[in-house]
Design a protein around this motif. Sequence first.
Motif, PDB file in Angstrom:
ATOM      1  N   ARG A 171      10.778  12.800 -15.367  1.00 31.40           N
ATOM      2  CA  ARG A 171       9.680  11.971 -15.891  1.00 31.40           C
ATOM      3  C   ARG A 171       9.124  11.054 -14.809  1.00 31.40           C
ATOM      4  O   ARG A 171       8.769   9.905 -15.063  1.00 31.40           O
ATOM      5  CB  ARG A 171      10.136  11.132 -17.088  1.00 31.40           C
ATOM      6  N   ALA A 172       9.052  11.577 -13.573  1.00 32.44           N
ATOM      7  CA  ALA A 172       8.522  10.813 -12.444  1.00 32.44           C
ATOM      8  C   ALA A 172       7.552  11.697 -11.682  1.00 32.44           C
ATOM      9  O   ALA A 172       7.806  12.107 -10.561  1.00 32.44           O
ATOM     10  CB  ALA A 172       9.648  10.340 -11.542  1.00 32.44           C
ATOM     11  N   VAL A 173       6.412  11.985 -12.301  1.00 32.88           N
ATOM     12  CA  VAL A 173       5.411  12.855 -11.686  1.00 32.88           C
ATOM     13  C   VAL A 173       4.593  12.038 -10.705  1.00 32.88           C
ATOM     14  O   VAL A 173       4.007  11.013 -11.055  1.00 32.88           O
ATOM     15  CB  VAL A 173       4.512  13.491 -12.767  1.00 32.88           C
ATOM     16  N   THR A 174       4.554  12.488  -9.458  1.00 28.76           N
ATOM     17  CA  THR A 174       3.778  11.826  -8.426  1.00 28.76           C
ATOM     18  C   THR A 174       2.308  12.137  -8.641  1.00 28.76           C
ATOM     19  O   THR A 174       1.930  13.274  -8.904  1.00 28.76           O
ATOM     20  CB  THR A 174       4.211  12.312  -7.031  1.00 28.76           C
ATOM     21  N   LEU A 175       1.468  11.130  -8.527  1.00 23.39           N
ATOM     22  CA  LEU A 175       0.041  11.278  -8.737  1.00 23.39           C
ATOM     23  C   LEU A 175      -0.537  12.303  -7.756  1.00 23.39           C
ATOM     24  O   LEU A 175      -0.255  12.252  -6.555  1.00 23.39           O
ATOM     25  CB  LEU A 175      -0.664   9.924  -8.548  1.00 23.39           C
ATOM     26  N   GLY A 176      -1.260  13.268  -8.268  1.00 24.45           N
ATOM     27  CA  GLY A 176      -1.879  14.290  -7.434  1.00 24.45           C
ATOM     28  C   GLY A 176      -1.054  15.557  -7.290  1.00 24.45           C
ATOM     29  O   GLY A 176      -1.445  16.467  -6.573  1.00 24.45           O
TER      30      GLY A 176
ATOM     31  N   ALA B 238       3.289  18.726 -12.474  1.00 24.35           N
ATOM     32  CA  ALA B 238       4.540  18.268 -13.082  1.00 24.35           C
ATOM     33  C   ALA B 238       5.676  19.245 -12.813  1.00 24.35           C
ATOM     34  O   ALA B 238       6.846  18.871 -12.821  1.00 24.35           O
ATOM     35  CB  ALA B 238       4.353  18.096 -14.585  1.00 24.35           C
ATOM     36  N   SER B 239       5.342  20.513 -12.540  1.00 18.71           N
ATOM     37  CA  SER B 239       6.373  21.523 -12.288  1.00 18.71           C
ATOM     38  C   SER B 239       6.787  21.595 -10.819  1.00 18.71           C
ATOM     39  O   SER B 239       7.592  22.448 -10.451  1.00 18.71           O
ATOM     40  CB  SER B 239       5.874  22.890 -12.740  1.00 18.71           C
TER      41      SER B 239
END
Length: 89
Positions: A33-38, A41-42
């Motif tokens: 649950r720590a998706v980096t912006l840009g 998610a996978s």
Amino acid sequence: MSWISAAAVFFIIWWTVLFAALPVGLKTQDDDRAVTLGTEASAPRGPHMLRAVIRTTIISVIICGLFYYLTKVLGFGFDDFPNFLPPLD
């Protein structure tokens, strides 16, 4: 089999196993649950290539050892493949 042929067989097996074993143990950014912006998610959470390379090398050595055992010790060859299973008559 010469050492060049053995190296070629190992190289082919290694790359095939790499692509099969690459997603094993992979943690994605969505899992944490720590998706980096840009990014997607996978996408992988962090670097994991060293573990994948070590795992691939170990599996490839086992497969090449099995191949050597079947061909050199037991004497199987490509001509024996059709005779592994009984006929479907």
